[in-house]
Enzyme design. Structure first.
Site, PDB file in Angstrom:
ATOM      1  CD  GLN A  99     -15.732  18.930   9.841  1.00 49.33           C
ATOM      2  OE1 GLN A  99     -15.610  20.144   9.957  1.00 49.33           O
ATOM      3  NE2 GLN A  99     -16.599  18.215  10.552  1.00 49.33           N
ATOM      4  CE1 TYR A 181     -21.112  26.273   7.541  1.00 50.36           C
ATOM      5  CE2 TYR A 181     -20.362  24.336   8.737  1.00 50.36           C
ATOM      6  CZ  TYR A 181     -20.582  25.692   8.682  1.00 50.36           C
ATOM      7  OH  TYR A 181     -20.279  26.490   9.756  1.00 50.36           O
TER       8      TYR A 181
END
Length: 355
Positions: A99, A181
């Site tokens: 990721q 995020y």
């Protein structure tokens, strides 16, 4: 025939089953370099029957780390350290994924393993953070808004990290646009107050993510590409599954292959009713409205539950996190419970295979 243990092909990569390991932060890297813990932790899931083993949120630049102890892919030392880990995952039959992430305004925080909370002070190794707008997450230092130069540099960092991931041997990439995020911060109207080409309309708020999808796809043309979304902010006026579906469709048109639908994490005042499979309806809505393959997550803890999610048509794959931590052989156990005849029990473990 168990759907959970039927193979799935993503782009040109065949995955042996649909029970995958979610990326889970370990807060155990040094200068972004994975350590012995990662070499033990991640391949164990491949031994245990996972289809995909996804490495944790891995920062595309030093400032993108959630904590100073996060993993990265911004230099060659990190590539060299990831390479044997990836090889071990592949040797045990799973697809190795990573990721790619930037933590945005939630970067430069203390690892939970330290027992401390909040932003790391600059004089103790912290760094200034960035976001779509200069709005602080509750209890953390205020970020600065990324300017055009910073946005261009970020896009380049994602591309370079994708190239390094492929060099390390990863066979699947995921762009992290969830959990409050950086990319999620651009997507949500709760954290994006910009009045330029990256703010306002949904198309503008999605522009950065779509640029990154473009550049990562160009950097890794044959590699399966996922995007992780928070399907909802669980807060009034925020990001929701309908917007997720629209942007997922746009990303699919640009070469993204599957969408990993989680939820929340953007604002501290979120209101979430947590329970078994509580985020599965978000994945189901995105799958239905965008007509794209999706992964479901969220307190998925049993074989029967995971199988039913697929049978119901809510998702194409299931990603679990904590259940794999509790039992790194969750895949082997789930196959036994569902009566799936798999051929990847390790020979060394066959004496323990239930009759």
């Amino acid at each position: 025939m168990s759907l959970l243990f039927s193979p799935i092909t993503v782009r040109d990569t065949e995955v042996r089953n649909r029970l995958w390991v979610s990326p889970m932060c370990q807060y155990s890297a040094v200068d972004g370099v994975p350590q012995e813990w990662h070499r033990t932790h991640l391949p164990s899931f491949a031994v245990g029957g996972a289809g995909v083993v996804m490495a944790e949120a891995t920062a595309v630049n030093p400032e993108g780390r959630i904590s100073p102890d996060d993993a990265g892919l911004w230099n060659q030392a990190q590539v060299a350290a990831w390479r044997p880990i990836v090889a071990a995952i592949r040797a045990h039959g799973a697809v190795a994924g990573v990721q790619l992430a930037h933590a945005g305004r939630k970067a430069s925080t203390w690892s939970p393993l330290t027992g401390r909370r909040g932003s790391v002070p600059l004089d103790e190794g912290g760094w200034p953070t960035v976001s779509a707008s200069p709005l602080a997450y509750r209890g953390l230092a205020a970020p600065t808004a990324l300017d055009a130069t910073g946005i261009d540099a970020l896009v380049a960092d994602f591309a370079a990290a994708a190239e390094r991931a492929v060099e390390a041997g990863f066979e699947l990439l995921e762009i992290h646009a969830a959990h409050g995020y950086l990319l999620h911060g651009f997507l949500s109207p709760l954290t994006n107050e910009r009045d330029d080409a990256y703010g306002g309309s949904l198309e503008n708020r999605a522009r950065l993510l779509l640029r990154i999808v473009d550049t990562v796809r160009e950097a890794a043309p044959g590699i399966p590409l996922l995007v992780r979304f928070s399907g909802s902010d669980f807060a009034d006026g925020g990001w929701d599954a309908a917007q997720t579906a629209v942007v997922a469709g746009w990303a699919a048109d640009r070469g993204a292959d599957l969408f990993d639908v989680s939820g929340g994490g953007l604002v501290a005042h979120q209101q979430i009713a947590v329970g078994p499979g509580y985020q599965v309806p978000l994945a189901a809505q995105v799958r239905r409205e965008a007509d794209v393959p999706v992964g479901a997550v969220g307190l998925i803890t049993s074989a029967v539950q995971a199988e039913q999610i697929l049978v119901d048509g809510s998702a194409d794959v299931v990603l679990a996190g904590r259940e794999w931590l509790r039992d790194p052989h969750f895949g082997l156990r789930a196959a036994t419970e569902l009566g799936a005849d798999i051929d990847y029990w390790p020979a060394q473990y066959l004496r323990a295979r239930p009759a």
